[in-house]
Scaffold this motif. Sequence first.
Motif, PDB file in Angstrom:
ATOM      1  N   THR A  98       0.821  -1.211   0.000  1.00 17.39           N
ATOM      2  CA  THR A  98       0.000   0.000   0.000  1.00 17.39           C
ATOM      3  C   THR A  98       0.856   1.262   0.000  1.00 17.39           C
ATOM      4  O   THR A  98       0.529   2.246  -0.666  1.00 17.39           O
ATOM      5  N   THR A  99       1.953   1.263   0.758  1.00 24.34           N
ATOM      6  CA  THR A  99       2.834   2.431   0.912  1.00 24.34           C
ATOM      7  C   THR A  99       1.999   3.710   1.025  1.00 24.34           C
ATOM      8  O   THR A  99       1.948   4.522   0.098  1.00 24.34           O
ATOM      9  N   PRO A 100       1.308   3.916   2.157  1.00 26.24           N
ATOM     10  CA  PRO A 100       0.412   5.073   2.282  1.00 26.24           C
ATOM     11  C   PRO A 100       1.094   6.418   2.047  1.00 26.24           C
ATOM     12  O   PRO A 100       0.528   7.294   1.392  1.00 26.24           O
ATOM     13  N   VAL A 101       2.310   6.595   2.598  1.00 34.30           N
ATOM     14  CA  VAL A 101       3.044   7.839   2.327  1.00 34.30           C
ATOM     15  C   VAL A 101       3.769   7.643   1.007  1.00 34.30           C
ATOM     16  O   VAL A 101       4.788   6.962   0.932  1.00 34.30           O
ATOM     17  N   LYS A 102       3.233   8.250  -0.034  1.00 40.08           N
ATOM     18  CA  LYS A 102       3.775   8.021  -1.366  1.00 40.08           C
ATOM     19  C   LYS A 102       5.052   8.813  -1.614  1.00 40.08           C
ATOM     20  O   LYS A 102       5.986   8.308  -2.256  1.00 40.08           O
ATOM     21  N   LEU A 158      10.411   0.496   2.336  1.00 43.42           N
ATOM     22  CA  LEU A 158      10.791   1.845   2.756  1.00 43.42           C
ATOM     23  C   LEU A 158       9.602   2.660   3.247  1.00 43.42           C
ATOM     24  O   LEU A 158       9.701   3.880   3.390  1.00 43.42           O
ATOM     25  N   ALA A 159       8.484   2.001   3.511  1.00 39.31           N
ATOM     26  CA  ALA A 159       7.248   2.735   3.788  1.00 39.31           C
ATOM     27  C   ALA A 159       7.316   3.599   5.040  1.00 39.31           C
ATOM     28  O   ALA A 159       6.557   4.565   5.165  1.00 39.31           O
ATOM     29  N   PHE A 160       8.186   3.256   5.980  1.00 42.29           N
ATOM     30  CA  PHE A 160       8.337   4.062   7.194  1.00 42.29           C
ATOM     31  C   PHE A 160       9.473   5.074   7.075  1.00 42.29           C
ATOM     32  O   PHE A 160       9.816   5.749   8.045  1.00 42.29           O
ATOM     33  N   LEU A 211      11.241  11.976  -3.076  1.00 43.65           N
ATOM     34  CA  LEU A 211      11.515  10.579  -2.756  1.00 43.65           C
ATOM     35  C   LEU A 211      10.233   9.791  -2.980  1.00 43.65           C
ATOM     36  O   LEU A 211       9.227  10.015  -2.305  1.00 43.65           O
ATOM     37  N   CYS A 212      10.255   8.870  -3.924  1.00 40.03           N
ATOM     38  CA  CYS A 212       9.062   8.103  -4.312  1.00 40.03           C
ATOM     39  C   CYS A 212       9.082   6.740  -3.626  1.00 40.03           C
ATOM     40  O   CYS A 212       9.568   5.746  -4.188  1.00 40.03           O
ATOM     41  N   TYR A 213       8.545   6.692  -2.419  1.00 35.05           N
ATOM     42  CA  TYR A 213       8.612   5.461  -1.624  1.00 35.05           C
ATOM     43  C   TYR A 213       7.869   4.305  -2.288  1.00 35.05           C
ATOM     44  O   TYR A 213       8.312   3.158  -2.205  1.00 35.05           O
ATOM     45  N   ALA A 214       6.738   4.593  -2.911  1.00 25.68           N
ATOM     46  CA  ALA A 214       5.978   3.510  -3.555  1.00 25.68           C
ATOM     47  C   ALA A 214       6.742   2.915  -4.729  1.00 25.68           C
ATOM     48  O   ALA A 214       6.550   1.744  -5.064  1.00 25.68           O
ATOM     49  N   SER A 215       7.616   3.702  -5.335  1.00 30.14           N
ATOM     50  CA  SER A 215       8.481   3.165  -6.389  1.00 30.14           C
ATOM     51  C   SER A 215       9.589   2.312  -5.784  1.00 30.14           C
ATOM     52  O   SER A 215       9.856   1.195  -6.244  1.00 30.14           O
ATOM     53  N   GLY A 216      10.240   2.835  -4.743  1.00 31.79           N
ATOM     54  CA  GLY A 216      11.285   2.063  -4.076  1.00 31.79           C
ATOM     55  C   GLY A 216      10.781   0.732  -3.570  1.00 31.79           C
ATOM     56  O   GLY A 216      11.501  -0.281  -3.589  1.00 31.79           O
TER      57      GLY A 216
END
Length: 433
Positions: free
Chosen positions: A316-320, A373-375, A345-350
């Motif tokens: 889900t990676t809420p913080v995108k 990396l979602a956190f 920084l694109c966490y959903a991509s990482g």
Amino acid sequence: MSVMTAADHRIPNDQAALLVTPGAYADGRIHETYRWLRKNEPLGMATVEGVDPFWVVTRHADILEISRQNDLFHNGDRAPTLVSQAADKKVREMMGGSPHLLRTLIHMDAPDHPKYRALTQGWFMPQNLRRLEDQIRVIARAAVEKMAAKVGPDGVGRCDFVQEVALHFPLHVIMSIMGVPPEDEPRMLKLTQELFGAADPELARDADTPVAERDFDFSVVIDFSNYFRTLSEAKRAAPTDDLASLIANSRIDGQPISDLEAMSYYIIVATAGHDTTSSSTAGAMWALAENPAELAKVKKDLSLIPALVDESIRWTTPVKTFMRTATEDVRFADRDIKKGDWLMLCYASGNRDEAVFEDPGQFHADRKPNKHLAFGYGAHLCLGQHLAKMEMRILWEELLPRLSELELDGVPAMSEAVFVNGPKRLPVRFRMA
């Protein structure tokens, strides 16, 4: 402002436009853009009308490295979330030149950041959270019973899992910890949705405002502040054993915490403390409804629940996205980044980087290892990560043994937002054991 160069690394206009389009984060188009960027331009420059140019960081390794170097890449020099030039100008005019309407932990760098983080860090450490487990389990059981009550005489239950379960469980947990009365929880939920969903026509307070101008709603921040100012005064007059009392009576360098920083602290705990958890919980339910084999796998072996939790957070990676600002000229990942440049920084991509995750586009409830990396990472690692994982683990421990069948019962939907988004509708059909 930026003095960005490196025109040879400009991202094509159609791809760059999606990075700032809230709807692309709702309908999945952003993942197609991320795949293209990881392969073709993993650290490229986006130039979009109405927004300052920014570097787009899409690979897991680069996001990690930037997150490690907090002195080189700051949170607080410019807005830490993507904003339009118009919104940035408005905030600076309101705040005497500062780019920040609020001053939360995500807006700070050293030396202030570690001082303010230390105020509440003890509350969110695993050893302290263990004393809350029984209380959280009671709340989780109530959430499961609410879902079970939706089962009809034919043994079939139907509900919108987001609206009836996922939103309210973590909301009740964090408000209990903060010291917010239960009767005020609906107000906190509505304000949170209006804050994070300012670009979503279904969630926004003022849906008539053009999307390009809806980075956030100033009136929502005012309403939050007015509520917490009243609560803060009460907690200073009569402190209790809760986070609101701790914040209200905090001191930094021997001086009482300022009104701006106190209100900011309340707002970030009251919003991030439940919204991202509810999104990951709903994301897991959605994935399990679409993947019966994954549901069967975890039901057969409940020791997989911690892995399910991590996979739902990755999935889900809420913080995108978060933004960082370069503090000096630097050569990074074969790019010449200049002092003052903005980086997304694109966490959903990482979290779907093929170099790190096997079969990243699929949900695997037993995924190990899972270096998502979602956190975040480094000094800004999410303060509430242990609480979030604990809440989700307890809910699944209570729900999965009773859930015998599960499938979608309509079309789910994600919220429209570039910063924080997640499921806003999840109609499911189920049977309870």
